[in-house]
Scaffold this active site. Structure first.
Site, PDB file in Angstrom:
ATOM      1  N   GLU A  49       0.701  -1.241   0.070  1.00 53.93           N
ATOM      2  CA  GLU A  49       0.407  -0.054  -0.329  1.00 53.93           C
ATOM      3  C   GLU A  49       0.843   0.945  -0.450  1.00 53.93           C
ATOM      4  OE1 GLU A  49      -2.903  -0.302  -0.790  1.00 53.93           O
ATOM      5  OE2 GLU A  49      -2.968  -2.372  -0.524  1.00 53.93           O
TER       6      GLU A  49
ATOM      7  N   HIS B  25       1.197   2.592  -3.100  1.00 52.26           N
ATOM      8  CA  HIS B  25       0.350   3.006  -4.443  1.00 52.26           C
ATOM      9  C   HIS B  25       0.427   4.395  -3.454  1.00 52.26           C
ATOM     10  CE1 HIS B  25      -1.838  -0.153  -6.083  1.00 52.26           C
ATOM     11  NE2 HIS B  25      -1.911  -1.055  -4.530  1.00 52.26           N
TER      12      HIS B  25
END
Length: 604
Positions: A390, A393
């Site tokens: 994550e 991202h």
């Protein structure tokens, strides 16, 4: 018995701080009023954009300004709702934004048809007449590609107004799956009673005790199977919506429509499915090795996640995981690491599981906010990988937003998973370089192989299922629970081979996969992971130019077509080469793991 805490009991430092978006809920509510007023004003600009280049610029920037404010409200409402999906206030916020999205879409549905009503020559003349529009040239070029699929103003207004209604099936799935399903009490490895949840389920499937894995598997599916016909209705409605919108917009299929949104040719999808199917033998070999090394008379679907090497020897508290993440990502340079540290220091991450919290993990935010991350933390290697994933991202979002104007300050879904899985590959390389204990190395290799299995193989399996049900529904087939389960069960058996028993529950796995409501999203996990293998190799080569090319991809946003962005980073995704590179890595690491694991087993 382990209890999942209420949201109010979670320590503040482990929750995200959303006050940087709006200082309080009252400010959010006022923003909705302001957005509605701005939408009404923007609607009055209809018919004005073709008068001059200056007018085209004025109208275009007004449209983007409206979307920018709306997107901010949408992010706040969705994240507030996700932190506790059982909170009626935040359910209301999310619903309000959903309604406002439809209203705004209706109010400005004229914009794109009005632009596309211009001839390409007249549109370019307006752009050339206003120097400020040069910053929007690529935007208009991409928009012009949609001429054959853009409807009249009245038709676009009708579709925009129906957006909230058309998304009802996905919202129903989310509420049912995240808030309403109640799971039974099961036993953990120590014999303690624990309330099963989606977050805990993943941990129990990694247990070294077969009985714990089996109990969790059967308990979870006993709940989903009670509602399989309801889930069939929600998924069928989602598929019908996608097919309907595709045909209304003159696409040959829902897949073509979804891929066209990112200007991705069909060859990318077809090459993925074809190449993965050509390499199913490698997955079958890995599954057979798992059965051999675990010493199980029968290998079940719930046995595919427990570490083959035994008790996980790598566990991390959240603070420990932060430090490991910083070390693993250091190869991307000091600026990258500093921005990761900033995420840790500014309450940008919602860390632990609480009652009603959305399951899984994601990176969120928008152009005018910092990146955010939602986690459901467990002290495991998997959670470390999730954190690094994550973070990929979030850093992609950070670099894009700080290097591009708003109109290009996001990135295509197609390239979104590449940054996250490149980080995963870098973490694997770091762990293999720093962990010398043979048992630990075997555990890391096992984790990598499982990650490849779960991303490249599993997501391509999902992609095949998704495409199949869309094509079948388009041909008039009713998507009943039995129909979908029959196909899914056979597909699952083909992917995993004869070494594993296809437990009857696995045929209903489609009931619990939220990504089937994301409209042809899942194939991009597989393409992204494979591309990330090549990119990680380039970064780890030590060549600064290759690292900079990767950082250039992170900064590009939507300033160019996705495939062009990836070519500049060093990967041509229209060719199978990057997939073959990924499978070679899988096969090499499988061979290393096979030898190491057998040696360890022989010495025990």
């Amino acid at each position: 018995m382990r209890q999942i805490p209420q949201r109010s009991a979670v320590p503040t430092e482990l929750t995200w701080d959303l006050t940087s978006i709006y200082p309080n809920d009252a400010a959010f509510s006022q923003a909705l009023v302001d957005i509605q007023k701005l939408a009404d004003e923007t609607a009055q600009l209809k018919g004005q954009l073709a008068q001059s280049g200056a007018d085209l610029y004025r109208v275009t920037t007004a449209i983007f300004s409206l979307y920018r404010q709306l997107e901010k409200a949408e992010v706040y409402a969705s994240m507030k709702n996700d932190q506790d999906t059982g909170n009626a206030t935040y359910q209301g916020f999310d619903d309000q934004v959903g309604s406002l999205l439809a209203k705004v879409g209706t109010a400005i549905a004229w914009f794109e048809p009005e632009v596309l009503a211009l001839t390409p020559e007249d549109l370019q003349a307006l752009i050339d007449a206003e120097p400020k529009l040069a910053a929007y040239q690529h935007y208009f070029d991409v928009l012009s590609r949609e001429r054959p699929h853009t409807l009249s103003e009245s038709e676009e207004r009708l579709l925009a107004g129906a957006g909230d209604v058309l998304d009802a099936s996905a919202r129903t799935f989310g509420v049912l799956s995240n808030a309403d399903l109640k799971f039974p009490v099961v036993q953990d490895e120590d014999g303690n009673d624990v309330r099963l949840s989606e977050g805990l389920y993943g941990v129990l499937l990694e247990s070294v005790k077969p009985a714990v894995r089996e109990q969790a598997f059967k308990a979870l599916y006993s709940v989903f199977q009670q509602f399989r016909h309801t889930f069939a209705a929600t998924l069928s409605s989602e598929v019908k919506k996608n097919n309907y919108l595709a045909h209304v917009r003159h696409y040959a299929s829902a897949r073509e429509a979804a891929m066209s949104a990112n200007t991705i040719p069909a060859v990318v999808y077809d090459t993925l499915v074809k190449t993965v199917n050509q390499h199913l033998g490698s997955l079958h070999d890995y599954v057979a090795l798992r059965k051999e090394l675990l010493g199980l008379p029968e290998l079940h679907m719930y046995d595919l996640y427990t570490p083959i090497t035994g008790e996980p020897s790598l566990k991390y508290t959240y603070p420990e995981a932060q430090q490991e993440a910083l070390k693993a990502l250091a190869v991307l340079g000091p600026d990258y690491v500093a921005n990761v540290q900033k995420m840790f220091d500014t309450r940008a991450i919602d860390v632990v599981e609480n009652q009603g919290k959305r399951t899984g993990a994601y990176s969120g935010g928008m152009y005018d906010t910092k990146p955010y991350i939602l986690l459901n933390w467990q002290d495991s290697l998997e959670s470390l990988y999730t954190l690094v994933h994550e973070m990929g991202h979030s850093m992609h979002s950070h670099y894009t937003r700080t290097n591009q104007p708003y109109q290009y300050g996001d990135y295509s879904i197609f390239v979104a998973e590449i940054a996250s899985t490149t980080n995963e590959n870098l973490l694997t390389d770091y762990l293999l370089k720093t962990q010398k204990d043979p048992k630990v190395r075997a555990f890391i290799l096992n984790h990598y192989l499982d990650g490849f299995k779960g991303t490249v193989y599993r997501q391509t399996q999902f992609a095949e299922f998704e495409d199949y049900i869309h094509r079948q529904a388009d041909a008039g087939q009713s998507l009943t629970a039995d129909f979908m389960s029959d196909f899914y069960g056979k597909l699952n058996a083909r992917y995993y081979g004869d070494a594993v028993i296809s437990d009857p529950q696995i045929a209903d796995e489609w009931t619990r996969i939220p990504h089937f409501y994301y409209n042809y999203y899942v194939y991009q996990y597989a393409t992204g992971f494979a591309a990330a293998t090549t990119l990680a190799g380039r970064i780890l080569s030590g060549d600064p130019a290759k690292r900079d090319a990767y950082l250039g991809y992170l900064k590009a946003g939507k300033s160019d077509l996705p495939l062009n962005v990836m070519r500049q980073a060093g990967v041509d995704m229209t060719q199978p080469d990057y997939l073959e590179t990924a499978f070679k890595t899988f096969d090499d690491r499988l061979a290393e793991f096979k030898q190491l694991a057998r040696e360890l087993k022989a010495t025990n």
